[in-house]
Structures are given as C-alpha cells and as structure tokens.
Design a protein around this motif. Structure first.
Motif, PDB file in Angstrom:
ATOM      1  N   PHE B 177       0.807  -1.217   0.000  1.00 18.13           N
ATOM      2  CA  PHE B 177       0.000   0.000   0.000  1.00 18.13           C
ATOM      3  C   PHE B 177       0.844   1.274   0.000  1.00 18.13           C
ATOM      4  CE2 PHE B 177      -4.449  -1.251   0.449  1.00 18.13           C
ATOM      5  CZ  PHE B 177      -4.325  -2.599   0.745  1.00 18.13           C
ATOM      6  N   GLN B 191       1.929  -7.013  -5.254  1.00 17.88           N
ATOM      7  CA  GLN B 191       0.742  -6.344  -5.771  1.00 17.88           C
ATOM      8  C   GLN B 191       0.721  -4.947  -5.174  1.00 17.88           C
ATOM      9  OE1 GLN B 191      -1.605  -7.049  -8.014  1.00 17.88           O
ATOM     10  NE2 GLN B 191      -2.829  -5.234  -7.578  1.00 17.88           N
ATOM     11  N   ARG B 192       0.931  -3.952  -6.031  1.00 13.54           N
ATOM     12  CA  ARG B 192       0.952  -2.579  -5.528  1.00 13.54           C
ATOM     13  C   ARG B 192      -0.458  -2.009  -5.562  1.00 13.54           C
ATOM     14  NH1 ARG B 192       4.751   2.258  -8.014  1.00 13.54           N
ATOM     15  NH2 ARG B 192       3.769   4.005  -6.927  1.00 13.54           N
ATOM     16  N   GLU B 193      -0.900  -1.524  -4.427  1.00 18.93           N
ATOM     17  CA  GLU B 193      -2.268  -1.003  -4.330  1.00 18.93           C
ATOM     18  C   GLU B 193      -2.205   0.511  -4.434  1.00 18.93           C
ATOM     19  OE1 GLU B 193      -6.050  -2.176  -4.454  1.00 18.93           O
ATOM     20  OE2 GLU B 193      -4.322  -3.498  -4.234  1.00 18.93           O
ATOM     21  N   VAL B 194      -2.735   1.040  -5.499  1.00 21.85           N
ATOM     22  CA  VAL B 194      -2.703   2.489  -5.675  1.00 21.85           C
ATOM     23  C   VAL B 194      -4.117   3.023  -5.455  1.00 21.85           C
ATOM     24  CG1 VAL B 194      -2.148   4.401  -7.230  1.00 21.85           C
ATOM     25  CG2 VAL B 194      -0.777   2.321  -7.280  1.00 21.85           C
ATOM     26  N   ILE B 195      -4.341   3.551  -4.250  1.00 21.50           N
ATOM     27  CA  ILE B 195      -5.678   4.014  -3.872  1.00 21.50           C
ATOM     28  C   ILE B 195      -6.195   5.017  -4.905  1.00 21.50           C
ATOM     29  CG2 ILE B 195      -6.989   5.285  -2.103  1.00 21.50           C
ATOM     30  CD1 ILE B 195      -6.260   2.769  -0.852  1.00 21.50           C
TER      31      ILE B 195
END
Lengths: 214, 214
Positions: B177, B191-195
């Motif tokens: 995150f 897994q990169r979470e890009v808000i």
C-alpha cells in the motif's frame, strides 16, 4: 442504472502511478524519460506502457523518450486533473483518516476540505488540519462551497443514507469505500472502491505460481 | 523484473464484489441468482457479468440462473480462496488499522494474524484483537508460523527496507500500500495497491460527462 462504458480500465488505474513517478523525476530535475524506464518502474511490458501513454494523446519521440513536463501535462489533462477539485469526506474513522493523511492527492486534482462524522467524540477535532463537523451540518457547510466529489468512508449500513443526503445536496460524484452497491439517481456517478480487488489480483498471481510449480 | 501476464484484470478485481453479494444472498437463504440481477447490482452490462462468471469455469444455466452455493465455490476456487491464508501486516497506522477492521477478509481467504510496527507507543497495544509487535521481532514471530502474504502499510520511505526484511525471511507475496515501486528478487510477487487508481476512474467518468455536456 448507469451503463456508460469506460474502456481501458487498467490503463486508467495506472495513470496516478505514472504521474507519481514523473512528478518525482520532475522534482529531481529530469527532463526526459523513455518508455523502457517507465516499464521497468511499473513492472509491466513495454508495449503496455506505450499503449497507456498513447491514450493521453501525446506524440512520442521514440529516440529521445518523452519530455517529462509534457507527459505530466498530458496525463493530467487526460484525467481532468489540471484543476483542483474540492472534495468532502464523510466518515472520519481509520480509513477516512488514512485518506486525509495521503499526501499525494493534491497532485491528483483532489483536495479534501470538508470532513464529516456523527461520532460526538470526533466532532470538533482536527485531522491533518481539517476540522471534523457533524453530518447534520453538511448543507450549511456546502452552501457556497460545494464539493465536486464526496468520499464515503462510513460503515456499510450507513453508506446508502449518507449517499442519499449527498445526492439531495447536489453532489454528483461519489467515491465509495463502503462495501455496498449504492443506489443513486441517473446523472450521479459512483466509483466503488473494493480494497479486496487487489487481494484478488495477488491471489490469482499466487495461483498461477502454484500451477506452474506442479 | 517479473513479467507474468495477468489477463482479465478488471474481471479479477470484480470477483470479491460478486463474492460479497453472493455470500449475502446465501445468508438470506437464496438458492439461485440470474446474471441480470448481478449486472444490476454491479452496475455493469449483462454480457460483462456473463464473461466474468465464465472465467470461473462454472456452467451457466441460463433459464434458472446460477446456483448461489455453486457459484461461490467456483469463484473461491478460481481465486484460490478455498483455503484461509495467514498474513502479516506491517505498519499499524490508520490505513493498517482500517485493514485490520475490515470484516470481510475472512471470506477472501485472508486472515491477518501478525501485526508489526516500530512506534514504541503502538507496541503491545491490541488492534481488533491482534497485538502489535515490534518489527525486529518478525523473524521470531514467523518461526513455525510463516505468513503466506505480507501487507505493507508503512511510509513510502520505509517500505523498501520492510520489503527487504520480509523477503529475507521468506515471504513470497507482498500486498504493498506504500506509494513506491518495490524492488524484489525473482520469485517474489508484489501487488501494488494504488488508492488513487479509483480516483482516476472517477475523474475519467467526470470528464466524459463534461464532454458530453458540451
């Protein structure tokens, strides 16, 4: 039910990541960037990067790469982030607080300047410089200072009622973090944020690994 | 650089939302569901729902709809969520706290049972029933109780060093995150979470509206 077709969803979701990288390069004084470098940073294939960037309408200069400043301008224009949109956040719990503390939003055409909750313990407190107001004061706060986007961070059970209030006050764009499908009238746009979507991606990657190991 | 191709990204990201709805129907005693009903709930087109669901390998019964229990089983199997994977969360700030409070993870094959931070004020405290331990105790905590997935919720500046520690301890799947592109050795999946990805979606929908109004 709203059925506008949005194409290129994964590309659109990647745009803030390109922008983040490019703004960092700009701050470091870099003037150009190759698609190869962006592909390495994004951990995706070169052809995907080129396709993503072509969506913005920029004309690539394959030999010298893209002009950093120009690409930033094209991405911001593609997303309509060349202006700063005022936003209201409803629900100042831990997720709402996390969003308020997210430093990069200002680069994303997004500025949260209203925060609401209904918990008496939170009303009047400041979170990252924004004072929490009571939900019942929304109409008053919005008068002459209407948010373009509302961010819903309340519980699943409260989300529909909050959405109804926002819609009745004239809000047209809702970014919904509650795990419910909101019912809104035609003309109102809801983007539902499902945090577990990323977990599903990770799960599928893990499953692919397992299958290739067998 | 890892280049495994993941197809159907939007469909995969939608899977938790289908699952959430189906589990609610199951709890309400519903035995079957039509793709039309799912399309209305998801606010997407019927043909997209049918395509999404066909990915799971289930054979649809167009007339009576899908069997709710069976569809849940197929989706869980498709994502590898038929087993519960132990996870560790690093960074017990507001975002980490929000994730710890997210009730639906247990349905998503995901159980956070380790929480780490390095802030002395947080160490020893309990967040939603999990005690926060110091990051330096990770190796000890993982012995005999290795997480399958690690969730990084620390600051952008600390994220790479935390990722390095996780990798050295043998973690293979990282849900990130922090707004940085992590460097990891081959075989480790991030897994990169890009808000802000969701915000980009909303921005594009808003821009489409504006253009159709002109």
């Amino acid at each position: 039910m709203r059925q506008d077709k949005i194409l290129n969803i994964p590309a659109i979701r990647r745009m803030p990541t390109y922008l983040h990288k490019l703004l960092k390069m700009q701050a470091e004084g870099r003037s150009s960037v190759s698609s190869t470098e962006l592909a390495e940073y994004m951990h995706i294939e070169l052809i995907v990067v080129r396709k993503d960037i072509s969506l913005t309408g920029i004309s690539g200069q394959r030999r010298v790469g893209y002009d950093v400043n120009e690409l930033i301008r094209y991405i911001k224009n593609y997303l309509g982030w060349d202006e700063l949109l005022p936003a209201a956040l409803i629900g100042a719990g831990s997720l709402g607080t996390a969003l308020l503390g997210y430093n990069d939003f200002e680069h994303y055409g997004f500025c949260i300047n209203h925060v609401f909750d209904c918990d008496p313990q939170k009303i009047g407190k400041e979170i990252y410089g924004r004072k929490v107001r009571h939900i019942r004061d929304m109409a008053e706060c919005f008068a002459g200072n209407m948010p373009e986007i509302a961010v819903i961070c309340v519980s699943n059970t409260a989300a529909q009622s909050v959405a109804d209030q926002l819609v009745s006050l004239g809000v047209k764009y809702i970014w919904n973090f509650a795990n419910v499908s909101l019912e809104v009238p035609p003309g109102v746009v809801v983007q539902r944020e499902v945090i577990a979507g990323g977990l599903a991606m990770l799960a599928v990657k893990r499953k692919q690994d397992r299958m290739s190991e067998d």
